[in-house]
Design an enzyme around this catalytic site. Structure first.
Site, PDB file in Angstrom:
ATOM      1  N   CYS A 132     -81.764 -12.192 -40.210  1.00 39.10           N
ATOM      2  CA  CYS A 132     -82.161 -13.075 -41.314  1.00 39.10           C
ATOM      3  C   CYS A 132     -83.247 -12.453 -42.199  1.00 39.10           C
ATOM      4  O   CYS A 132     -83.054 -12.321 -43.400  1.00 39.10           O
ATOM      5  CB  CYS A 132     -82.597 -14.438 -40.786  1.00 39.10           C
ATOM      6  SG  CYS A 132     -83.190 -15.537 -42.089  1.00 39.10           S
ATOM      7  N   CYS A 169     -80.574 -13.750 -44.688  1.00 31.82           N
ATOM      8  CA  CYS A 169     -81.087 -14.937 -45.391  1.00 31.82           C
ATOM      9  C   CYS A 169     -82.192 -14.625 -46.397  1.00 31.82           C
ATOM     10  O   CYS A 169     -82.167 -15.110 -47.535  1.00 31.82           O
ATOM     11  CB  CYS A 169     -81.645 -15.954 -44.390  1.00 31.82           C
ATOM     12  SG  CYS A 169     -80.812 -16.031 -42.815  1.00 31.82           S
ATOM     13  N   HIS A 226     -91.174  -9.340 -40.094  1.00 33.32           N
ATOM     14  CA  HIS A 226     -90.899  -8.763 -38.777  1.00 33.32           C
ATOM     15  C   HIS A 226     -92.199  -8.641 -37.978  1.00 33.32           C
ATOM     16  O   HIS A 226     -92.253  -9.006 -36.796  1.00 33.32           O
ATOM     17  CB  HIS A 226     -90.313  -7.352 -38.912  1.00 33.32           C
ATOM     18  CG  HIS A 226     -88.981  -7.293 -39.575  1.00 33.32           C
ATOM     19  ND1 HIS A 226     -88.072  -8.313 -39.513  1.00 33.32           N
ATOM     20  CD2 HIS A 226     -88.388  -6.305 -40.304  1.00 33.32           C
ATOM     21  CE1 HIS A 226     -86.982  -7.966 -40.173  1.00 33.32           C
ATOM     22  NE2 HIS A 226     -87.154  -6.760 -40.672  1.00 33.32           N
TER      23      HIS A 226
END
Length: 518
Positions: A79, A84, A134
Protein backbone atom coordinates in the site's frame (compact mmCIF):
# COMPACT_ATOMS: atom_id res chain seq x y z
CA UNK A 1 21.10 -7.77 11.59
CA UNK A 2 19.55 -8.25 15.05
CA UNK A 3 17.67 -5.31 16.55
CA UNK A 4 15.98 -6.57 19.71
CA UNK A 5 18.18 -4.64 22.10
CA UNK A 6 18.98 -1.85 19.68
CA UNK A 7 17.05 1.29 18.91
CA UNK A 8 16.58 3.02 15.59
CA UNK A 9 14.95 6.41 15.18
CA UNK A 10 12.49 6.93 12.35
CA UNK A 11 15.23 8.62 10.33
CA UNK A 12 17.61 5.74 10.97
CA UNK A 13 14.94 3.28 9.92
CA UNK A 14 14.45 5.25 6.69
CA UNK A 15 18.17 5.01 5.93
CA UNK A 16 18.19 1.30 6.73
CA UNK A 17 15.20 0.65 4.46
CA UNK A 18 16.70 2.63 1.58
CA UNK A 19 19.94 0.65 1.85
CA UNK A 20 18.06 -2.64 1.97
CA UNK A 21 15.97 -1.76 -1.07
CA UNK A 22 19.06 -0.77 -3.03
CA UNK A 23 21.27 -3.64 -1.79
CA UNK A 24 19.08 -6.35 -0.20
CA UNK A 25 21.85 -8.98 -0.15
CA UNK A 26 24.32 -6.65 1.57
CA UNK A 27 21.90 -5.73 4.35
CA UNK A 28 20.57 -9.24 4.84
CA UNK A 29 17.70 -10.27 7.13
CA UNK A 30 16.49 -7.75 9.69
CA UNK A 31 15.60 -9.64 12.87
CA UNK A 32 13.70 -8.41 15.89
CA UNK A 33 13.12 -11.52 18.04
CA UNK A 34 12.98 -11.64 21.82
CA UNK A 35 15.41 -14.42 22.73
CA UNK A 36 14.33 -14.09 26.36
CA UNK A 37 10.72 -14.99 25.62
CA UNK A 38 10.54 -18.77 25.95
CA UNK A 39 6.90 -19.04 24.92
CA UNK A 40 6.16 -20.68 21.58
CA UNK A 41 4.79 -18.45 18.86
CA UNK A 42 1.01 -18.41 18.71
CA UNK A 43 1.06 -17.53 15.03
CA UNK A 44 3.42 -16.79 12.21
CA UNK A 45 2.10 -14.10 9.86
CA UNK A 46 3.55 -14.56 6.39
CA UNK A 47 3.39 -10.99 5.14
CA UNK A 48 3.68 -7.78 7.11
CA UNK A 49 1.28 -5.67 5.08
CA UNK A 50 -1.94 -4.24 6.43
CA UNK A 51 -3.48 -7.63 7.22
CA UNK A 52 -0.39 -9.18 8.76
CA UNK A 53 0.75 -6.16 10.74
CA UNK A 54 -2.67 -5.36 12.18
CA UNK A 55 -3.31 -9.02 12.92
CA UNK A 56 0.00 -9.39 14.71
CA UNK A 57 -0.55 -6.15 16.64
CA UNK A 58 -3.98 -7.30 17.78
CA UNK A 59 -2.64 -10.67 18.87
CA UNK A 60 0.21 -9.03 20.78
CA UNK A 61 -2.25 -6.70 22.50
CA UNK A 62 -4.26 -9.75 23.59
CA UNK A 63 -1.17 -11.22 25.23
CA UNK A 64 -0.22 -13.57 22.43
CA UNK A 65 3.11 -14.01 20.71
CA UNK A 66 3.02 -13.40 16.95
CA UNK A 67 5.91 -13.39 14.50
CA UNK A 68 5.86 -11.53 11.17
CA UNK A 69 8.01 -12.65 8.26
CA UNK A 70 8.21 -10.45 5.17
CA UNK A 71 10.41 -10.30 2.08
CA UNK A 72 10.41 -6.50 2.18
CA UNK A 73 12.73 -4.61 4.58
CA UNK A 74 9.69 -2.77 5.91
CA UNK A 75 6.24 -3.40 7.36
CA UNK A 76 3.09 -2.04 5.77
CA UNK A 77 3.19 -3.97 2.52
CA UNK A 78 2.49 -2.73 -0.98
CA UNK A 79 0.00 0.00 0.00
CA UNK A 80 2.57 2.68 0.91
CA UNK A 81 5.15 1.27 -1.48
CA UNK A 82 3.44 1.13 -4.85
CA UNK A 83 -0.34 0.76 -4.48
CA UNK A 84 -2.75 2.85 -2.36
CA UNK A 85 -0.51 5.76 -1.42
CA UNK A 86 0.70 6.68 -4.94
CA UNK A 87 -2.82 6.57 -6.31
CA UNK A 88 -3.92 9.00 -3.60
CA UNK A 89 -1.01 11.26 -4.52
CA UNK A 90 -1.94 11.08 -8.19
CA UNK A 91 -5.60 11.75 -7.38
CA UNK A 92 -4.64 14.82 -5.36
CA UNK A 93 -2.72 16.01 -8.40
CA UNK A 94 -5.70 15.31 -10.68
CA UNK A 95 -7.99 17.43 -8.50
CA UNK A 96 -5.48 20.29 -8.34
CA UNK A 97 -4.86 20.20 -12.06
CA UNK A 98 -8.57 20.09 -12.93
CA UNK A 99 -9.11 23.19 -10.81
CA UNK A 100 -6.18 24.96 -12.45
CA UNK A 101 -7.29 24.02 -15.96
CA UNK A 102 -10.91 24.98 -15.24
CA UNK A 103 -9.77 28.49 -14.29
CA UNK A 104 -6.79 28.69 -16.66
CA UNK A 105 -5.68 32.31 -16.99
CA UNK A 106 -8.34 33.55 -14.54
CA UNK A 107 -7.85 34.90 -11.01
CA UNK A 108 -4.37 33.77 -9.94
CA UNK A 109 -4.32 30.55 -11.95
CA UNK A 110 -1.64 30.01 -14.60
CA UNK A 111 -2.75 29.32 -18.14
CA UNK A 112 -2.32 25.58 -18.73
CA UNK A 113 -4.43 25.47 -21.86
CA UNK A 114 -2.69 23.25 -24.39
CA UNK A 115 0.15 22.46 -21.99
CA UNK A 116 1.32 19.06 -20.80
CA UNK A 117 2.84 18.73 -17.34
CA UNK A 118 5.17 16.01 -16.16
CA UNK A 119 4.05 12.60 -14.93
CA UNK A 120 7.58 11.38 -14.24
CA UNK A 121 8.31 14.26 -11.86
CA UNK A 122 5.34 13.23 -9.69
CA UNK A 123 6.43 9.58 -9.79
CA UNK A 124 9.97 10.58 -8.84
CA UNK A 125 8.59 12.72 -6.01
CA UNK A 126 6.71 9.72 -4.68
CA UNK A 127 9.76 7.48 -4.90
CA UNK A 128 11.70 9.94 -2.77
CA UNK A 129 8.94 10.30 -0.20
CA UNK A 130 7.62 6.77 0.22
CA UNK A 131 10.29 5.63 2.67
CA UNK A 132 8.87 7.86 5.40
CA UNK A 133 5.70 5.82 6.01
CA UNK A 134 7.75 2.61 5.88
CA UNK A 135 10.11 3.95 8.55
CA UNK A 136 7.24 5.05 10.79
CA UNK A 137 5.62 1.61 10.61
CA UNK A 138 8.89 -0.18 11.40
CA UNK A 139 9.51 2.13 14.32
CA UNK A 140 5.94 1.87 15.58
CA UNK A 141 5.87 -1.90 15.24
CA UNK A 142 9.09 -2.45 17.18
CA UNK A 143 9.09 0.30 19.79
CA UNK A 144 5.40 0.89 20.43
CA UNK A 145 3.63 -2.35 19.49
CA UNK A 146 6.45 -4.67 20.63
CA UNK A 147 6.13 -6.89 17.58
CA UNK A 148 8.66 -9.54 16.66
CA UNK A 149 9.60 -9.83 13.03
CA UNK A 150 12.06 -11.04 10.42
CA UNK A 151 12.23 -8.66 7.46
CA UNK A 152 14.12 -8.59 4.18
CA UNK A 153 13.78 -12.37 4.07
CA UNK A 154 11.29 -14.40 2.01
CA UNK A 155 9.31 -17.05 3.86
CA UNK A 156 9.17 -20.68 2.77
CA UNK A 157 6.30 -22.74 4.13
CA UNK A 158 7.41 -26.16 5.34
CA UNK A 159 4.12 -27.35 6.76
CA UNK A 160 1.04 -26.01 8.59
CA UNK A 161 3.13 -25.10 11.63
CA UNK A 162 6.62 -24.34 10.36
CA UNK A 163 8.20 -21.69 8.16
CA UNK A 164 11.80 -21.23 7.06
CA UNK A 165 13.24 -17.74 6.67
CA UNK A 166 16.72 -16.26 6.88
CA UNK A 167 18.24 -19.72 7.40
CA UNK A 168 16.09 -20.49 10.45
CA UNK A 169 13.01 -22.62 11.01
CA UNK A 170 10.24 -20.97 13.01
CA UNK A 171 7.32 -22.92 14.45
CA UNK A 172 3.93 -21.82 15.73
CA UNK A 173 0.58 -23.36 16.55
CA UNK A 174 -1.06 -21.37 13.73
CA UNK A 175 -0.04 -20.00 10.38
CA UNK A 176 -1.63 -16.84 8.94
CA UNK A 177 -1.25 -16.32 5.21
CA UNK A 178 -1.12 -12.60 4.49
CA UNK A 179 0.76 -12.62 1.19
CA UNK A 180 -1.37 -10.03 -0.63
CA UNK A 181 -1.99 -9.83 -4.36
CA UNK A 182 -0.52 -8.37 -7.54
CA UNK A 183 -1.91 -6.76 -10.64
CA UNK A 184 -3.48 -9.29 -12.99
CA UNK A 185 -1.44 -9.65 -16.18
CA UNK A 186 -2.58 -8.40 -19.55
CA UNK A 187 -3.15 -11.35 -21.85
CA UNK A 188 -2.29 -9.80 -25.19
CA UNK A 189 0.68 -9.81 -27.57
CA UNK A 190 3.02 -6.96 -26.73
CA UNK A 191 2.16 -6.82 -23.03
CA UNK A 192 5.89 -7.21 -22.26
CA UNK A 193 6.97 -4.09 -24.15
CA UNK A 194 8.60 -1.10 -22.52
CA UNK A 195 6.03 1.56 -21.72
CA UNK A 196 3.34 -0.97 -20.77
CA UNK A 197 2.62 -0.49 -17.08
CA UNK A 198 0.58 -1.57 -14.07
CA UNK A 199 0.10 0.45 -10.88
CA UNK A 200 3.25 -1.18 -9.48
CA UNK A 201 5.55 -0.94 -12.48
CA UNK A 202 4.83 2.72 -13.15
CA UNK A 203 6.21 3.53 -9.71
CA UNK A 204 9.14 1.15 -9.89
CA UNK A 205 10.32 1.39 -13.49
CA UNK A 206 9.05 4.55 -15.19
CA UNK A 207 12.18 5.90 -16.90
CA UNK A 208 10.75 8.13 -19.61
CA UNK A 209 8.20 10.91 -19.77
CA UNK A 210 5.08 9.54 -21.50
CA UNK A 211 4.12 11.10 -24.81
CA UNK A 212 0.96 13.06 -25.61
CA UNK A 213 -1.39 10.05 -25.81
CA UNK A 214 -1.98 7.39 -23.17
CA UNK A 215 -4.10 4.25 -23.50
CA UNK A 216 -5.72 2.90 -20.33
CA UNK A 217 -7.05 -0.65 -20.42
CA UNK A 218 -9.81 -1.35 -17.90
CA UNK A 219 -12.75 0.48 -16.38
CA UNK A 220 -12.51 -0.27 -12.67
CA UNK A 221 -11.22 1.81 -9.79
CA UNK A 222 -7.52 1.69 -10.58
CA UNK A 223 -7.97 2.27 -14.30
CA UNK A 224 -10.22 5.28 -13.73
CA UNK A 225 -8.11 6.80 -10.99
CA UNK A 226 -4.88 6.64 -12.98
CA UNK A 227 -6.62 7.54 -16.21
CA UNK A 228 -7.99 10.75 -14.69
CA UNK A 229 -4.54 11.67 -13.40
CA UNK A 230 -2.99 11.11 -16.82
CA UNK A 231 -5.76 13.22 -18.36
CA UNK A 232 -5.25 16.02 -15.85
CA UNK A 233 -1.61 16.31 -16.91
CA UNK A 234 -2.86 17.49 -20.31
CA UNK A 235 -2.56 14.29 -22.29
CA UNK A 236 -5.09 12.60 -24.51
CA UNK A 237 -6.37 9.57 -22.59
CA UNK A 238 -8.27 6.77 -24.30
CA UNK A 239 -9.86 4.25 -21.96
CA UNK A 240 -10.55 0.86 -23.53
CA UNK A 241 -13.18 -0.89 -21.43
CA UNK A 242 -14.45 -4.40 -22.01
CA UNK A 243 -17.84 -3.80 -20.36
CA UNK A 244 -18.65 -0.39 -18.88
CA UNK A 245 -16.59 1.95 -16.69
CA UNK A 246 -17.35 2.64 -13.03
CA UNK A 247 -19.66 -0.36 -12.93
CA UNK A 248 -19.15 -0.66 -9.17
CA UNK A 249 -21.19 2.53 -8.61
CA UNK A 250 -24.68 1.12 -8.17
CA UNK A 251 -26.60 4.37 -8.50
CA UNK A 252 -27.09 5.33 -12.15
CA UNK A 253 -27.29 9.10 -11.65
CA UNK A 254 -24.17 9.17 -9.49
CA UNK A 255 -22.28 7.07 -12.00
CA UNK A 256 -23.56 9.26 -14.84
CA UNK A 257 -22.49 12.49 -13.16
CA UNK A 258 -18.99 11.12 -12.53
CA UNK A 259 -18.64 9.89 -16.11
CA UNK A 260 -19.98 13.16 -17.56
CA UNK A 261 -17.34 15.13 -15.69
CA UNK A 262 -14.62 12.72 -16.86
CA UNK A 263 -15.70 13.14 -20.48
CA UNK A 264 -15.93 16.90 -20.00
CA UNK A 265 -12.26 16.88 -19.02
CA UNK A 266 -11.50 15.08 -22.26
CA UNK A 267 -11.26 11.43 -21.21
CA UNK A 268 -12.26 9.27 -24.19
CA UNK A 269 -14.11 6.12 -23.11
CA UNK A 270 -14.55 3.24 -25.55
CA UNK A 271 -16.86 0.52 -24.22
CA UNK A 272 -16.97 -3.00 -25.57
CA UNK A 273 -13.25 -2.87 -26.47
CA UNK A 274 -11.05 -5.96 -26.71
CA UNK A 275 -7.27 -5.59 -26.97
CA UNK A 276 -5.86 -7.36 -30.01
CA UNK A 277 -2.19 -6.39 -29.79
CA UNK A 278 0.31 -3.82 -28.60
CA UNK A 279 2.85 -3.21 -31.33
CA UNK A 280 6.37 -2.10 -30.45
CA UNK A 281 9.01 -0.02 -32.16
CA UNK A 282 12.57 -0.99 -33.04
CA UNK A 283 13.70 -0.31 -29.46
CA UNK A 284 11.10 -2.61 -27.92
CA UNK A 285 8.87 0.17 -26.66
CA UNK A 286 5.11 0.38 -27.15
CA UNK A 287 4.19 2.32 -30.28
CA UNK A 288 0.61 1.41 -31.14
CA UNK A 289 -2.42 -0.29 -29.58
CA UNK A 290 -4.88 -2.22 -31.70
CA UNK A 291 -8.35 -3.04 -30.34
CA UNK A 292 -11.60 -4.41 -31.64
CA UNK A 293 -14.66 -2.39 -30.70
CA UNK A 294 -18.38 -2.51 -31.41
CA UNK A 295 -17.82 -0.07 -34.26
CA UNK A 296 -14.79 -1.78 -35.76
CA UNK A 297 -11.02 -1.89 -35.46
CA UNK A 298 -9.32 0.90 -33.53
CA UNK A 299 -5.62 1.80 -33.74
CA UNK A 300 -4.04 4.32 -31.38
CA UNK A 301 -0.47 5.56 -31.54
CA UNK A 302 1.02 5.71 -28.06
CA UNK A 303 4.25 5.02 -26.20
CA UNK A 304 2.50 4.50 -22.86
CA UNK A 305 -0.12 1.86 -22.00
CA UNK A 306 -1.55 1.42 -18.51
CA UNK A 307 -3.61 -1.65 -17.71
CA UNK A 308 -5.65 -2.37 -14.58
CA UNK A 309 -7.54 -5.63 -14.93
CA UNK A 310 -7.99 -6.53 -11.29
CA UNK A 311 -5.62 -8.32 -8.93
CA UNK A 312 -4.48 -11.90 -8.54
CA UNK A 313 -3.89 -13.29 -5.01
CA UNK A 314 -0.42 -14.60 -4.14
CA UNK A 315 -1.76 -18.05 -3.27
CA UNK A 316 0.59 -20.27 -5.28
CA UNK A 317 2.99 -21.11 -2.43
CA UNK A 318 0.16 -22.05 -0.07
CA UNK A 319 -1.48 -24.21 -2.73
CA UNK A 320 1.75 -25.99 -3.64
CA UNK A 321 3.03 -26.62 -0.11
CA UNK A 322 -0.17 -26.98 1.89
CA UNK A 323 -2.87 -27.76 -0.65
CA UNK A 324 -5.25 -25.05 0.59
CA UNK A 325 -8.53 -24.71 -1.27
CA UNK A 326 -8.79 -21.75 -3.65
CA UNK A 327 -11.57 -20.44 -5.84
CA UNK A 328 -11.57 -19.97 -9.61
CA UNK A 329 -9.67 -16.67 -9.28
CA UNK A 330 -6.97 -18.10 -7.03
CA UNK A 331 -8.31 -16.58 -3.81
CA UNK A 332 -7.95 -18.78 -0.74
CA UNK A 333 -11.30 -20.01 0.56
CA UNK A 334 -11.90 -19.27 4.25
CA UNK A 335 -14.80 -19.61 6.68
CA UNK A 336 -16.19 -16.85 8.88
CA UNK A 337 -13.30 -17.32 11.32
CA UNK A 338 -10.72 -16.89 8.50
CA UNK A 339 -9.78 -20.60 8.65
CA UNK A 340 -8.64 -22.26 5.44
CA UNK A 341 -9.28 -25.85 4.43
CA UNK A 342 -6.08 -26.87 6.29
CA UNK A 343 -6.38 -27.06 10.11
CA UNK A 344 -4.32 -24.40 11.87
CA UNK A 345 -3.89 -22.31 8.72
CA UNK A 346 -5.67 -18.96 8.29
CA UNK A 347 -5.74 -16.49 5.40
CA UNK A 348 -6.48 -12.77 5.38
CA UNK A 349 -6.45 -9.59 3.30
CA UNK A 350 -6.22 -9.56 -0.48
CA UNK A 351 -5.32 -13.25 -0.41
CA UNK A 352 -8.97 -14.15 0.28
CA UNK A 353 -10.35 -12.17 -2.66
CA UNK A 354 -12.66 -9.23 -3.13
CA UNK A 355 -13.06 -6.64 -1.87
CA UNK A 356 -9.34 -5.99 -2.07
CA UNK A 357 -9.55 -2.98 0.19
CA UNK A 358 -7.48 -1.74 3.10
CA UNK A 359 -10.36 -1.91 5.58
CA UNK A 360 -10.82 -5.61 4.85
CA UNK A 361 -7.12 -6.34 5.14
CA UNK A 362 -6.75 -4.71 8.55
CA UNK A 363 -10.01 -6.04 9.90
CA UNK A 364 -9.56 -9.60 8.66
CA UNK A 365 -6.07 -9.71 10.16
CA UNK A 366 -7.44 -8.66 13.55
CA UNK A 367 -10.30 -11.16 13.34
CA UNK A 368 -7.90 -13.99 12.49
CA UNK A 369 -5.82 -13.07 15.54
CA UNK A 370 -8.90 -13.12 17.74
CA UNK A 371 -9.92 -16.48 16.31
CA UNK A 372 -6.49 -17.99 16.98
CA UNK A 373 -6.57 -16.66 20.53
CA UNK A 374 -9.83 -18.48 21.23
CA UNK A 375 -12.54 -15.94 20.54
CA UNK A 376 -15.66 -17.02 18.66
CA UNK A 377 -15.62 -14.56 15.76
CA UNK A 378 -17.46 -14.17 12.48
CA UNK A 379 -16.21 -11.91 9.74
CA UNK A 380 -17.34 -11.40 6.19
CA UNK A 381 -16.79 -8.16 4.33
CA UNK A 382 -20.35 -7.01 3.64
CA UNK A 383 -22.26 -3.73 3.47
CA UNK A 384 -19.19 -1.54 3.57
CA UNK A 385 -19.00 2.08 2.43
CA UNK A 386 -16.94 2.52 -0.69
CA UNK A 387 -15.22 5.22 -2.72
CA UNK A 388 -12.99 5.90 -5.66
CA UNK A 389 -11.29 8.86 -7.28
CA UNK A 390 -12.02 10.33 -10.65
CA UNK A 391 -10.92 13.97 -10.70
CA UNK A 392 -13.32 14.02 -7.74
CA UNK A 393 -13.89 11.83 -4.69
CA UNK A 394 -16.85 9.53 -5.26
CA UNK A 395 -18.37 7.91 -2.15
CA UNK A 396 -21.35 5.65 -1.69
CA UNK A 397 -23.04 3.24 0.68
CA UNK A 398 -26.17 1.11 0.70
CA UNK A 399 -28.47 0.86 -2.30
CA UNK A 400 -28.57 2.81 -5.53
CA UNK A 401 -31.93 4.22 -6.56
CA UNK A 402 -32.56 1.48 -9.10
CA UNK A 403 -32.01 -1.34 -6.59
CA UNK A 404 -33.98 0.53 -3.94
CA UNK A 405 -37.03 0.86 -6.19
CA UNK A 406 -36.82 -2.84 -7.03
CA UNK A 407 -36.84 -3.74 -3.34
CA UNK A 408 -39.06 -1.10 -1.73
CA UNK A 409 -42.50 0.15 -2.74
CA UNK A 410 -42.12 3.66 -1.34
CA UNK A 411 -38.72 5.14 -2.19
CA UNK A 412 -38.01 8.77 -1.34
CA UNK A 413 -35.02 10.57 -2.85
CA UNK A 414 -33.42 13.78 -1.59
CA UNK A 415 -30.70 15.17 -3.81
CA UNK A 416 -28.65 18.13 -4.97
CA UNK A 417 -28.57 19.66 -7.48
CA UNK A 418 -32.37 19.75 -7.88
CA UNK A 419 -33.87 17.45 -10.47
CA UNK A 420 -34.85 20.15 -12.94
CA UNK A 421 -33.66 20.90 -16.51
CA UNK A 422 -31.35 23.63 -15.22
CA UNK A 423 -30.42 21.89 -11.96
CA UNK A 424 -26.75 21.61 -12.84
CA UNK A 425 -26.55 25.39 -13.05
CA UNK A 426 -27.54 25.90 -9.41
CA UNK A 427 -24.08 25.51 -7.89
CA UNK A 428 -25.13 23.05 -5.19
CA UNK A 429 -23.92 21.02 -3.44
CA UNK A 430 -21.05 23.35 -2.62
CA UNK A 431 -18.53 22.53 0.07
CA UNK A 432 -14.88 21.68 0.51
CA UNK A 433 -12.83 22.39 -2.63
CA UNK A 434 -15.89 23.18 -4.74
CA UNK A 435 -16.63 26.80 -3.82
CA UNK A 436 -14.91 28.28 -6.87
CA UNK A 437 -16.79 25.83 -9.07
CA UNK A 438 -20.05 26.81 -7.37
CA UNK A 439 -19.45 30.47 -8.16
CA UNK A 440 -18.18 30.15 -11.72
CA UNK A 441 -18.66 26.57 -12.97
CA UNK A 442 -21.72 25.43 -11.01
CA UNK A 443 -22.24 22.21 -12.94
CA UNK A 444 -18.86 21.07 -11.57
CA UNK A 445 -19.71 21.64 -7.90
CA UNK A 446 -20.77 18.07 -7.21
CA UNK A 447 -23.68 15.69 -6.88
CA UNK A 448 -25.30 13.92 -3.96
CA UNK A 449 -28.27 11.70 -3.30
CA UNK A 450 -29.91 10.36 -0.15
CA UNK A 451 -32.27 7.41 -0.62
CA UNK A 452 -34.96 6.60 1.96
CA UNK A 453 -37.57 3.95 2.56
CA UNK A 454 -40.61 6.20 2.89
CA UNK A 455 -42.53 3.68 5.01
CA UNK A 456 -39.92 3.08 7.74
CA UNK A 457 -38.22 6.48 7.20
CA UNK A 458 -34.87 4.65 7.19
CA UNK A 459 -31.87 5.73 5.14
CA UNK A 460 -31.09 2.94 2.68
CA UNK A 461 -28.51 4.59 0.42
CA UNK A 462 -26.24 7.62 0.15
CA UNK A 463 -24.09 8.79 -2.76
CA UNK A 464 -21.71 11.72 -3.22
CA UNK A 465 -19.43 13.16 -5.90
CA UNK A 466 -17.25 16.03 -4.72
CA UNK A 467 -14.63 16.41 -2.02
CA UNK A 468 -14.38 16.07 1.74
CA UNK A 469 -17.24 13.60 2.24
CA UNK A 470 -15.61 10.18 2.13
CA UNK A 471 -14.45 10.21 5.75
CA UNK A 472 -18.01 10.85 6.90
CA UNK A 473 -19.22 7.78 5.01
CA UNK A 474 -17.28 5.51 7.39
CA UNK A 475 -19.44 6.71 10.28
CA UNK A 476 -22.62 7.28 8.29
CA UNK A 477 -22.49 3.66 7.16
CA UNK A 478 -22.37 2.40 10.75
CA UNK A 479 -25.45 4.48 11.56
CA UNK A 480 -27.29 3.29 8.45
CA UNK A 481 -26.61 -0.35 9.35
CA UNK A 482 -28.14 0.35 12.74
CA UNK A 483 -31.34 1.67 11.18
CA UNK A 484 -30.70 5.44 10.90
CA UNK A 485 -33.88 7.34 10.06
CA UNK A 486 -34.36 10.68 8.37
CA UNK A 487 -35.54 12.06 11.72
CA UNK A 488 -32.36 10.97 13.52
CA UNK A 489 -30.19 12.26 10.69
CA UNK A 490 -31.97 15.61 10.79
CA UNK A 491 -31.36 15.84 14.54
CA UNK A 492 -27.58 15.68 14.13
CA UNK A 493 -25.48 18.84 14.34
CA UNK A 494 -23.88 19.65 11.01
CA UNK A 495 -20.74 21.58 10.20
CA UNK A 496 -21.61 24.32 7.70
CA UNK A 497 -20.82 24.08 4.80
CA UNK A 498 -20.65 20.32 5.18
CA UNK A 499 -19.81 18.74 1.83
CA UNK A 500 -22.54 16.12 2.09
CA UNK A 501 -25.53 18.30 2.96
CA UNK A 502 -27.28 15.11 4.08
CA UNK A 503 -28.13 16.50 7.51
CA UNK A 504 -29.55 19.69 6.02
CA UNK A 505 -31.62 17.82 3.46
CA UNK A 506 -32.93 15.44 6.11
CA UNK A 507 -33.94 18.31 8.37
CA UNK A 508 -35.79 20.02 5.53
CA UNK A 509 -37.97 16.94 5.05
CA UNK A 510 -38.06 15.28 8.48
CA UNK A 511 -41.12 17.27 9.53
CA UNK A 512 -43.28 15.53 6.93
CA UNK A 513 -45.42 12.70 8.24
CA UNK A 514 -45.65 11.35 4.69
CA UNK A 515 -42.26 11.80 3.11
CA UNK A 516 -41.91 13.13 -0.42
CA UNK A 517 -38.86 13.41 -2.64
CA UNK A 518 -36.89 16.60 -3.15
Amino acid sequence: MTLRRGFLTISQWAEKIENALAHPQDVGPIRNIDAGDERPFDAIFIGGGAAGRFGAAYMRAMGGRPLIIDRWPFLGGSCPHNACVPHHLFSDCAAELMLTRSFAGELWFPDLRGKIVSIKEVVDLFRKGRTGPHAVMNYQSKEQLDLEFVLNAPAHILDAGAVEAAGEIFRARALVLACGAAAAPLDAPGAHLLGVHTYASIVETLDKEPGPTIVVIGGGKTAVEYGCFFNATGRRVVMLVRNRPLDMIADGETRGYALDRMREQGVEIVEGAHIVEIIGDAEGRAARVIAETSTGRLEIETDFVFHALGERPHSDMAVETLGVEVDAKGAIVVDDALRTSIPGVYAVGDLIGAPMEMFKARKSGAFAARSIMGEAVKYRAADWPDFLHTHYEVSWLGLGEEAARARYSNVVVLKLPPDTPDGLNVGLPAGDRTMLYAMARPHMSGFQKLILDGDTRRVIGAHHVGYGAKDAFQYLNALVKRGLTIDELGDLDELFLNPTYFIQLARLRAGQRKLTSM
